[in-house]
Structures are given as C-alpha cells and as structure tokens.
Design an enzyme around this catalytic site. Structure first.
Site, short mmCIF file in Angstrom:
data_model
loop_
_atom_site.label_atom_id
_atom_site.label_comp_id
_atom_site.label_asym_id
_atom_site.label_seq_id
_atom_site.Cartn_x
_atom_site.Cartn_y
_atom_site.Cartn_z
N GLY A 50 0.76 -1.25 0.00
CA GLY A 50 0.00 0.00 0.00
C GLY A 50 0.79 1.29 0.00
CG ASP A 108 -8.00 -0.15 10.48
OD1 ASP A 108 -8.75 0.75 10.85
OD2 ASP A 108 -8.43 -1.29 10.19
N GLY A 110 -3.66 -0.65 14.31
CA GLY A 110 -2.29 -0.49 14.80
C GLY A 110 -1.61 -1.82 15.11
CE LYS A 111 -3.90 -8.88 15.47
NZ LYS A 111 -5.13 -9.62 15.18
#
Ligand code: 5GP
Length: 179
Positions: A50, A108, A110-111
């Site tokens: 991305g 998103d 953060g994972k």
C-alpha cells in the site's frame, strides 16, 4: 455537478481526498522530515504494497541525504504462540545505529506495526519513527507513537493512492471513501 462516485468491485466509493490535497500534505510532511533529519542520513523502510505511491512522492520531496528500502510483512501463526507473528520479507539493511523512518499507507487498529516494531527495535536502531499518510484514530487499539501523520480519517474503508480494495484501486490518484 462533477461526478465523484466510482465503482470498485461491488462497492461504491466517493472522493475523499483530492490529488492536490494529498500532494500538498505530502510536501508538508517531507518539509518536517527534512527539518528533523538534517545531517542524519535516515533509512526509510516503506511497507508494501500500500505505501509504494506515498513513499515515492514523499521521497521525491526530500532534500536531505536518505536511503529507501521496501519490505513486505507476512503474518503467520507461531508454532507455539497463539497469536499471529509478523515477519518481514526483504529487509537486508543492518539497522544498528541508524535513524529509521517507517513509511506506512494507513494505520487502522495499529496491530500490524505494534507486532512488527519489536523486530526492528531488536536491531538497535539509533532512532525509530513512523510516517503514515492516513490514520484512523477511532479504530486504533494498540499503543503506537505516530510521528508524522498525513490525515486523520474516520473509521471507513478507503481506496486509492496505493491502497486497494481486493486488488483494485491502487492506481487512483485520489483517495476514495466507501459510501
Ligand atoms: P492495522 O494492523 O493497523 O489494523 O492495519 C494496517 C493495514 O490494514 C494497512 O497497512 C492496510 O493494508 C490495511 N487497511 C486498514 N484500513 C484500510 C482501508 O481503509 N483501506 C485499505 N485499502 N486498507 C486498509
């Protein structure tokens, strides 16, 4: 009125950030980085897929000496641990003593970064910061310090400017939000 809706696979998206807005913000982020990393020669680690477009535009705006590499993160179930382990493919640079800047398209929950950062810290870089174009604060569940944030956005799915929906939409110059 100009039509701003697009269709990707089964979903309709509306324009959220124009090309002009994105480019302006990327320039501002680069200006901050140029200032903060003057005389430091940082290594930028961009996370595929991305971030390729953001990394490219950001890098073009840098006036400092800097290096750039791309990595891909892969998630797998550890043999013993119950959770997913994030490992990187393509990280050949030695990070010891380096000023490292992670380049992400979107944070998103953060994972992903939360799980991956310890692997980088283990290599003892001199400093480690995160530059993300987009951040969904309402969705973030894991503690992360985001040093450079392009846009804080609502908890809605977006495509474009490198971000895909099931493989499509990465080539769009703008960022679109699901309707
Ligand atoms: P996290 O681990 O922070 O929850 O998720 C990070 C990754 O999820 C991002 O690098 C991205 O690949 C994907 N992601 C999260 N939100 C979106 C979104 O709105 N659109 C797209 N295209 N990908 C997203």
């Amino acid at each position: 009125m100009k039509e701003t809706l697009i269709q990707v696979h089964d979903k309709t998206f509306d324009i959220y950030l124009s090309e002009e807005k994105i480019q302006q913000r990327v320039k501002e982020m680069a200006a901050d980085i140029n200032k903060d990393y003057k005389n430091k020669k940082p290594l930028f680690i961009a996370i595929l897929n991305g971030s390729f477009m953001f990394a490219s535009d950001l890098f073009k705006q840098l006036t400092i000496e800097a290096e750039l590499c791309f990595i891909k993160l892969a998630s797998y179930k550890g043999m013993k641990s119950s959770g997913n382990v994030v490992t990187s493919i393509g990280l050949e640079d030695d990070l010891f003593g380096r000023d490292v800047v992670i380049v992400e398209d979107i944070v998103d929950t953060g994972k992903t970064l939360h799980r991956f950062l310890p692997k980088l810290i283990h290599q003892q870089p001199k400093s480690l910061t995160i530059a993300t174009l987009l951040h969904k604060p309402e969705a973030t569940e894991y503690e992360l310090t985001l040093d450079y944030v392009g846009f804080s956005i609502p908890k809605k799915f977006v495509v474009g400017y490198g971000l895909d929906y099931d493989g499509l939409g990465r080539n769009l110059k703008e960022i679109y939000q699901v309707v």
